[in-house]
Enzyme design. Structure first.
Site, short mmCIF file in Angstrom:
data_model
loop_
_atom_site.label_atom_id
_atom_site.label_comp_id
_atom_site.label_asym_id
_atom_site.label_seq_id
_atom_site.Cartn_x
_atom_site.Cartn_y
_atom_site.Cartn_z
N CYS A 72 -24.64 -1.18 1.65
CA CYS A 72 -23.71 -0.15 1.72
C CYS A 72 -24.66 1.03 2.49
O CYS A 72 -25.35 1.67 1.80
CB CYS A 72 -22.74 0.38 0.55
SG CYS A 72 -21.80 2.06 0.92
N CYS A 106 -17.57 6.36 0.45
CA CYS A 106 -17.08 5.34 1.22
C CYS A 106 -16.81 5.73 2.62
O CYS A 106 -15.79 6.75 2.83
CB CYS A 106 -15.91 4.60 0.70
SG CYS A 106 -15.25 3.33 1.48
N CYS A 125 -19.58 -4.26 3.81
CA CYS A 125 -19.45 -4.85 2.48
C CYS A 125 -18.96 -6.18 2.43
O CYS A 125 -19.08 -7.22 1.49
CB CYS A 125 -19.04 -3.99 1.11
SG CYS A 125 -17.46 -3.58 1.38
N CYS A 169 -23.37 -6.88 -1.06
CA CYS A 169 -22.60 -5.88 -0.49
C CYS A 169 -23.00 -4.82 -1.21
O CYS A 169 -23.08 -3.59 -0.40
CB CYS A 169 -21.03 -6.35 -1.14
SG CYS A 169 -21.01 -6.38 -3.13
N ASP A 219 0.91 -1.19 0.01
CA ASP A 219 0.02 -0.04 0.08
C ASP A 219 0.81 1.03 0.03
O ASP A 219 0.25 2.25 0.59
CB ASP A 219 -0.94 0.07 1.38
CG ASP A 219 -2.09 -0.80 1.22
OD1 ASP A 219 -2.41 -1.33 -0.08
OD2 ASP A 219 -2.90 -1.14 2.10
#
Length: 306
Positions: free
Chosen positions: A158, A174, A204, A154, A94
């Site tokens: 949300c 998000c 999710c 999912c 990442d």
């Protein structure tokens, strides 16, 4: 997250192509490790006095460090297999201009689910990914087939309607982005959907059928820190900088910064509907952090509604 906007000397977006990000690389080795722990999912917890921290952030060590340490072992093994000094490698967890889940798909780790997470048929989606770029030509694996089928659990679950459709996420909506990366205040129209999430979101993934029987990790560094599963909202909302540094030393939660974590906890108080928080919110309306103070005023009015 500005590293994702990194461009080459010619102006090309690096993350758009490996040839642009690392023109010397000929192969990408993708590694995945399970971080799931034996604790309930967020969808099974309902306590108005407590918030939710995303599963990946419960660990005793920042996953960037623990995954990188394991990735270096694989890197050394790869270098030992190749004779000569010409092999060039680079590791990322990442931290680089790479979309790891795309490479994970083509490396056969799993398929990209409709929630945009990588999914493995046996391990589910509780996976940390790490990649090793190598100047060595390696035989490719076959991509994993998409096994989401007609399921839309999912997408339907949300609370902020962050999915524009299957495999397409609006990150600005998000909860993970809002509670971790977003600085300053959060638009009022978005706060309701955040529920009692104070760092990240697992919804999710929690509702995904492939995670029903996801195995539990035996890696000690991914076991939970005390107090991070369903933390008390009031504790987080009034936390001081010294305690923040001590409690979250070496934790990815530090990325939200103290101001962001307190802001999130105050919004969660408002969403709880629990009038017990009114005295604390009264005090926080005069907080020295203007973002926390504004959110406290909003939360106080919300919990006072009949």
């Amino acid at each position: 997250m500005s590293y994702l906007e990194s461009r080459s000397d010619s102006g090309e977006l690096k993350r758009a192509s490996l040839r642009t990000a690392a023109p010397w690389a000929r192969s990408v080795v993708v590694c995945a490790i399970n971080y799931n722990t034996e604790q309930p999912y967020s969808t099974r917890v309902n306590d108005s006095e407590r918030g939710w921290i995303s599963r990946y952030a419960w660990s005793r060590e920042d996953y960037h460090d623990s995954v990188m340490r394991r990735l270096r072992i694989v890197e050394r093994s790869l270098q030992e297999m190749v004779e000569g000094p010409d092999l060039q490698t680079r590791c990322y967890v990442d931290t680089g201009p790479l979309v790891e889940r795309v490479y994970a798909k083509y490396a056969g780790v799993g398929w990209i689910g409709k929630n945009t997470c990588i999914l493995n048929q046996k391990m589910g989606s509780w996976l940390f990914l790490g990649v090793i770029l190598a100047s060595l030509e390696l035989a490719p694996d076959l991509p994993a087939p998409d096994r989401c089928g007609t399921c839309t659990r999912c997408l339907d679950a949300c609370p902020t309607n962050a999915f524009l459709g299957p495999y397409e996420l609006d990150s600005n909506k998000c909860i993970s982005y809002l509670t971790v990366e977003k600085r300053g205040t959060i638009p009022e129209q978005t706060r309701d959907g955040m529920g009692r999430h104070v760092f990240g979101c697992d919804i999710c993934q929690d509702v995904c059928p492939w995670n029903r029987k996801a195995p539990v990790t035996d890696a000690p560094e991914f076991q939970m820190r005390e107090g991070l599963v369903n933390p008390a909202l009031e504790w987080l909302a009034v936390m001081k900088s010294e305690e923040f540094r001590e409690v979250f030393r070496g934790s990815p939660i530090r990325r939200a910064k103290l101001s962001g974590l307190r802001r999130n906890a105050v919004i969660a108080m408002g969403n709880s509907g629990d009038r017990k928080f009114v005295p604390t919110l009264d005090e926080l309306c005069d907080d020295g952090d203007p973002v926390v103070a504004e959110c406290a005023a909003w939360a106080r009015e919300r919990v006072r509604r009949p």
